[in-house]
Scaffold this motif. Structure first.
Motif, PDB file in Angstrom:
ATOM      1  N   MET A   1      -1.529 -83.250  67.266  1.00  0.00           N
ATOM      2  CA  MET A   1      -1.822 -84.591  67.715  1.00  0.00           C
ATOM      3  C   MET A   1      -2.907 -84.509  68.778  1.00  0.00           C
ATOM      4  O   MET A   1      -2.675 -84.078  69.899  1.00  0.00           O
ATOM      5  N   SER A   2      -4.088 -84.894  68.465  1.00  0.00           N
ATOM      6  CA  SER A   2      -5.224 -84.806  69.377  1.00  0.00           C
ATOM      7  C   SER A   2      -5.573 -86.184  69.921  1.00  0.00           C
ATOM      8  O   SER A   2      -5.589 -87.155  69.179  1.00  0.00           O
ATOM      9  N   ASN A   3      -5.864 -86.222  71.214  1.00  0.00           N
ATOM     10  CA  ASN A   3      -6.240 -87.475  71.864  1.00  0.00           C
ATOM     11  C   ASN A   3      -7.678 -87.421  72.358  1.00  0.00           C
ATOM     12  O   ASN A   3      -8.006 -87.942  73.409  1.00  0.00           O
ATOM     13  N   VAL A  31       2.570 -80.958  77.628  1.00  0.00           N
ATOM     14  CA  VAL A  31       1.655 -80.945  76.479  1.00  0.00           C
ATOM     15  C   VAL A  31       2.419 -81.270  75.211  1.00  0.00           C
ATOM     16  O   VAL A  31       1.984 -82.090  74.392  1.00  0.00           O
ATOM     17  N   THR A  32       3.583 -80.653  75.051  1.00  0.00           N
ATOM     18  CA  THR A  32       4.401 -80.878  73.861  1.00  0.00           C
ATOM     19  C   THR A  32       4.933 -82.310  73.805  1.00  0.00           C
ATOM     20  O   THR A  32       4.860 -82.967  72.774  1.00  0.00           O
ATOM     21  N   ASP A  33       5.447 -82.799  74.930  1.00  0.00           N
ATOM     22  CA  ASP A  33       6.077 -84.119  74.952  1.00  0.00           C
ATOM     23  C   ASP A  33       5.075 -85.276  74.858  1.00  0.00           C
ATOM     24  O   ASP A  33       5.357 -86.297  74.243  1.00  0.00           O
ATOM     25  N   GLY A  35       1.503 -84.886  74.191  1.00  0.00           N
ATOM     26  CA  GLY A  35       0.330 -84.669  73.340  1.00  0.00           C
ATOM     27  C   GLY A  35      -0.985 -84.651  74.105  1.00  0.00           C
ATOM     28  O   GLY A  35      -2.027 -85.016  73.574  1.00  0.00           O
ATOM     29  N   ILE A  36      -0.929 -84.236  75.363  1.00  0.00           N
ATOM     30  CA  ILE A  36      -2.122 -84.130  76.189  1.00  0.00           C
ATOM     31  C   ILE A  36      -2.502 -82.651  76.246  1.00  0.00           C
ATOM     32  O   ILE A  36      -1.637 -81.791  76.262  1.00  0.00           O
ATOM     33  N   SER A  37      -3.781 -82.356  76.329  1.00  0.00           N
ATOM     34  CA  SER A  37      -4.186 -80.957  76.378  1.00  0.00           C
ATOM     35  C   SER A  37      -3.827 -80.337  77.726  1.00  0.00           C
ATOM     36  O   SER A  37      -3.736 -81.029  78.744  1.00  0.00           O
TER      37      SER A  37
END
Length: 96
Positions: A1-3, A31-33, A35-37
Motif C-alpha cells: 500500500m503506497s501513499n 508503517v504496518t498499521d 501504510g506510511i513509509s
C-alpha cells in the motif's frame, strides 16, 4: 500500500509522532498499521524534535539561509563565467 504524493494534515502527523515518542510504538509497527513509509515517520519525528528546541530551530533556519545564499552565489559565479566567455568571443570577433 503506497501513499506516494499523499499529503497528511498536521493533526495526523502529530498523532504519529506521539505514538512513536510517548507510546513507544516502533516505526515498523506504525508503517504496518498506517501504510506510511519508514522514511516519512522518521522525518516527522526528526522535525518534531527540532521544533521542540528553539536553538535547533534557529540553527535550521540559518542553515537554510546559508544554503540559499550559496546557491545564489553559485548562480552569480556561473553568470560571471558566461559573461567572461562572451566578452572574449566578442573581443576576438572585433579584432578581425
Amino acid at each position: 500500500m503506497s501513499n506516494n504524493g499523499k499529503r497528511y494534515d498536521k493533526e495526523f502527523k502529530a498523532d504519529i509522532v506521539r505514538l512513536v515518542r510517548e507510546e513507544k510504538r516502533s516505526v515498523g509497527s506504525i508503517v504496518t498499521d498506517f501504510g506510511i513509509s519508514q522514511q516519512t515517520v522518521r522525518k516527522w519525528t526528526g522535525e518534531s524534535k527540532i521544533r521542540e528546541n528553539p536553538d535547533k530551530v534557529i540553527i535550521a533556519e540559518l542553515q537554510a539561509e546559508i544554503k540559499a545564499k550559496d546557491k545564489k552565489l553559485a548562480d552569480h559565479e556561473l553568470t560571471i563565467d558566461i559573461l567572461k566567455k562572451a566578452t572574449a568571443i566578442f573581443a576576438k570577433d572585433n579584432r578581425k
